[in-house]
Design an enzyme around this catalytic site. Structure first.
Site, PDB file in Angstrom:
ATOM      1  N   CYS A  30      13.295  11.287   5.713  1.00  0.00           N
ATOM      2  CA  CYS A  30      13.852  11.172   6.694  1.00  0.00           C
ATOM      3  C   CYS A  30      15.161  11.375   7.197  1.00  0.00           C
ATOM      4  CB  CYS A  30      13.498   9.571   7.192  1.00  0.00           C
ATOM      5  SG  CYS A  30      14.706   8.250   6.243  1.00  0.00           S
ATOM      6  N   ALA A  84      22.410   6.882   1.456  1.00  0.00           N
ATOM      7  CA  ALA A  84      22.371   5.455   2.049  1.00  0.00           C
ATOM      8  C   ALA A  84      22.676   4.380   1.360  1.00  0.00           C
ATOM      9  CB  ALA A  84      21.946   5.182   3.015  1.00  0.00           C
ATOM     10  N   THR A 111       6.148   9.318  12.941  1.00  0.00           N
ATOM     11  CA  THR A 111       6.588   8.966  14.715  1.00  0.00           C
ATOM     12  C   THR A 111       5.139   8.383  14.658  1.00  0.00           C
ATOM     13  OG1 THR A 111       8.336   9.033  14.571  1.00  0.00           O
ATOM     14  CG2 THR A 111       7.110   8.731  16.319  1.00  0.00           C
ATOM     15  N   LYS A 135       0.219  -1.616  -0.149  1.00  0.00           N
ATOM     16  CA  LYS A 135       0.091  -0.267  -0.332  1.00  0.00           C
ATOM     17  C   LYS A 135       0.723   1.253  -0.239  1.00  0.00           C
ATOM     18  CE  LYS A 135      -1.584   2.514   3.392  1.00  0.00           C
ATOM     19  NZ  LYS A 135      -1.977   4.132   2.494  1.00  0.00           N
ATOM     20  N   GLU A 150       9.945   2.283   9.699  1.00  0.00           N
ATOM     21  CA  GLU A 150      11.131   3.702   9.541  1.00  0.00           C
ATOM     22  C   GLU A 150      10.355   5.047   9.426  1.00  0.00           C
ATOM     23  OE1 GLU A 150      13.920   2.701   9.173  1.00  0.00           O
ATOM     24  OE2 GLU A 150      14.070   1.003   8.679  1.00  0.00           O
TER      25      GLU A 150
END
Length: 543
Positions: A334, A494, A280, A222, A300
């Site tokens: 993020c 990353a 969060t 989703k 995450e």
């Protein structure tokens, strides 16, 4: 949460003056429908991805959808792109059943053969990388090079997963009992639910999907409602590979939808692992719902990331690094740098240089080769930006660059630098998903490390220094408490080979490289007696 750029190329681009952006997408009146971008000649390439005016948002071996029709909008100009019919709860129920049936077939496929299917998915994405990257840019707002780079992350994780498919396994352990073998067996969990956010509508799904598949799981995705076209386009590419190999399409299912579908996934005991990427606040709700049924989750969530610059730092690295980390993707990663701690001896010099660098960044359309920074995702994001600037002023901060909405079509705001706030100001402690950088002055290493760790999130962190002892203190038990701890590079960017994720209110999840694959499997410790005796462990006698 995660797209990687080559720092050298990015530095050159940033100092020449370019920008990154964010997409605005939400539901608007039907009067706009006659002007859908997909029907305009310059956007005909959308049909290369199998997209139409109205697209079915459910895939479970066949396409469908009986839920609400959602229109997505281009954040750079506010115009409607196309429509997606989302999943109803009945569609969701049907899809879960088909996915569970598909798992019975997929789990029997040897892991290296599963890796071959994932390799083909990677190749199929390669063939569509530019057109799919263009869709990411159009629908969620990233500059074209970022959109392509995000698809490249999915391609790269497919390559990584192919190798992993021949390496998954546990150790053979020495048994204390003669004639016994002690082994660790890893098996797939079953059905992995994947809920992704708007800011990385391809890469985050790819990280989860490729690893979950080679581990023997099936997936139910989703995506964010505001990037539904991207979810549909990616699933069309993946589903074609499955169909070409005569495998059930429900191995990689899709249910576009809103909170009702997300809630159903969190509460559904048939979802063996739920991977959630988002805020969060929502992540906490998801965790409670999954934990209530003793389910497994991978979270995450947010990051209030800091860069610490010491007096011995190389400012030729600091300025472009801080610029990229704070301004890239219009501050909506993020891993965006939101706090910049500067040693008091270099504070004024760095701020002056950073303001000059910000002034060189050209704001424009995401498809312009000279653009590095574009619009925010929605009008709500613009309001959040303005509220944060106002709060910063009220709490004693000074806006030394930016702080305003840009008068042009789309959700454009100025990248912003705020100085003068205390480290514990409420607005500094909060993650604001916008291009606002709070610059703070520190005196000692101890207080800088403590300030880095005092926020609730623990995703990414970075220091700039040449002091070897300080570097290892930063990496050690009294250093950064984040999941990503960098030295002389920004907080963002990353590599897939390392585990990605954070601690505390970031959720504790790990995706992509290292041993993250273990989260997608269940572990069994197995003892095999191949002798004719029955000795007990620890020398226990039971006669």
């Amino acid at each position: 949460m995660l797209l990687q750029f080559r720092l050298v190329a990015l530095t050159k681009r940033a100092l020449r003056g370019q920008r990154a952006l964010w997409p605005p997408t939400c539901c608007r009146p039907a009067a706009f429908m006659s002007t859908l971008l997909i029907n305009q000649g310059q956007y005909a390439w959308l049909k290369e991805l199998g997209l139409r005016e109205e697209n079915e948002g459910v895939y479970n071996g066949s396409w469908g959808g009986r839920g609400e029709v959602v229109t997505t909008y281009c954040p750079a100009n506010g115009q409607p792109i196309a429509r997606v019919r989302q999943a109803s709860l009945e569609d969701y129920e049907e899809t879960v059943k088909k996915a569970k049936e598909a798992w019975k077939i997929w789990a029997e496929v040897p892991a290296p053969k599963r890796g071959e299917i994932v390799r083909q998915i990677g190749d199929a994405l390669r063939q569509k990388i530019k057109v799919l990257g263009n869709l990411v840019s159009l629908e969620m707002g990233k500059i074209f090079v970022e959109g392509v780079g995000e698809v490249q992350e999915y391609v790269d994780i497919c390559d990584y997963a192919v190798g992993l498919s021949r390496m998954i396994g546990g150790p053979v352990l020495p048994s204390e009992r003669p004639g016994h073998a002690l082994i660790e067996q890893w098996n797939p969990v079953g059905l992995v639910g994947i809920i992704t956010a708007f800011n990385f509508p391809v890469a985050v799904y790819g990280w989860n999907n490729a690893i979950a598949m080679v581990c023997g799981n099936v997936c139910l995705w989703k995506g964010a409602p505001t990037t539904s076209l991207t979810s549909v386009a990616v699933t069309k590419i993946v589903s074609q590979v499955l169909e070409n190999n005569k495998l059930p399409g429900a191995i990689c299912s899709l249910t576009c939808g809103g909170a009702d579908i997300g809630t159903a996934m969190a509460r559904d005991e048939r979802i063996d692992l739920l991977s959630f990427t988002g805020s969060t606040n929502v992540g906490k709700q998801v965790a409670l719902m999954v934990q209530e049924r003793f389910g497994r989750f991978l979270l995450e969530l947010g990051g209030n990331n800091a860069i610490i610059v010491f007096q011995d730092a190389d400012l030729n690295l600091v300025i472009p690094s801080a610029l990229f980390a704070a301004v890239g993707t219009a501050g909506q990663r993020c891993t965006t740098a939101r706090r910049l701690f500067l040693h008091e001896s270099i504070h004024d010099e760095v701020v002056e240089k950073l303001v000059k660098a910000y002034a060189q960044v050209r704001i424009g359309d995401p498809w312009d080769a000279n653009t590095l920074y574009g619009p925010l995702h929605t009008t709500q994001a613009v309001k959040m930006f303005l509220d944060a600037v106002e709060q910063a002023n009220q709490q004693g901060g000074s806006v030394v660059y930016g702080g305003k909405v840009i008068d042009r079509p789309g959700n454009y705001v100025e990248p912003t630098i705020v100085t003068g706030l205390p480290h514990n100001a409420p607005i500094v402690q909060k993650e604001t998903f916008a291009p606002i950088l709070y610059v703070l002055k520190f005196k000692t290493e101890e207080e800088a490390f403590a300030w880095n760790n005092e926020v609730k999130q623990g995703l990414s962190s970075s220091i700039f220094t040449k002091d070897l002892g300080r570097i290892f203190r930063w990496l050690g038990p009294k250093g950064s408490d984040c999941g990503i701890v960098n030295v002389n590079i920004p907080t963002s960017g990353a590599e897939i080979g390392g585990a990605f994720g954070g601690n505390k209110h970031t959720g504790g999840g790990r995706e992509s490289g290292s041993d993250s694959w273990k989260q997608y499997m269940r572990r069994s410790t197995c003892t095999i007696n191949y002798s004719k005796d029955l000795p007990l462990a620890q020398g226990i006698k039971f006669q």
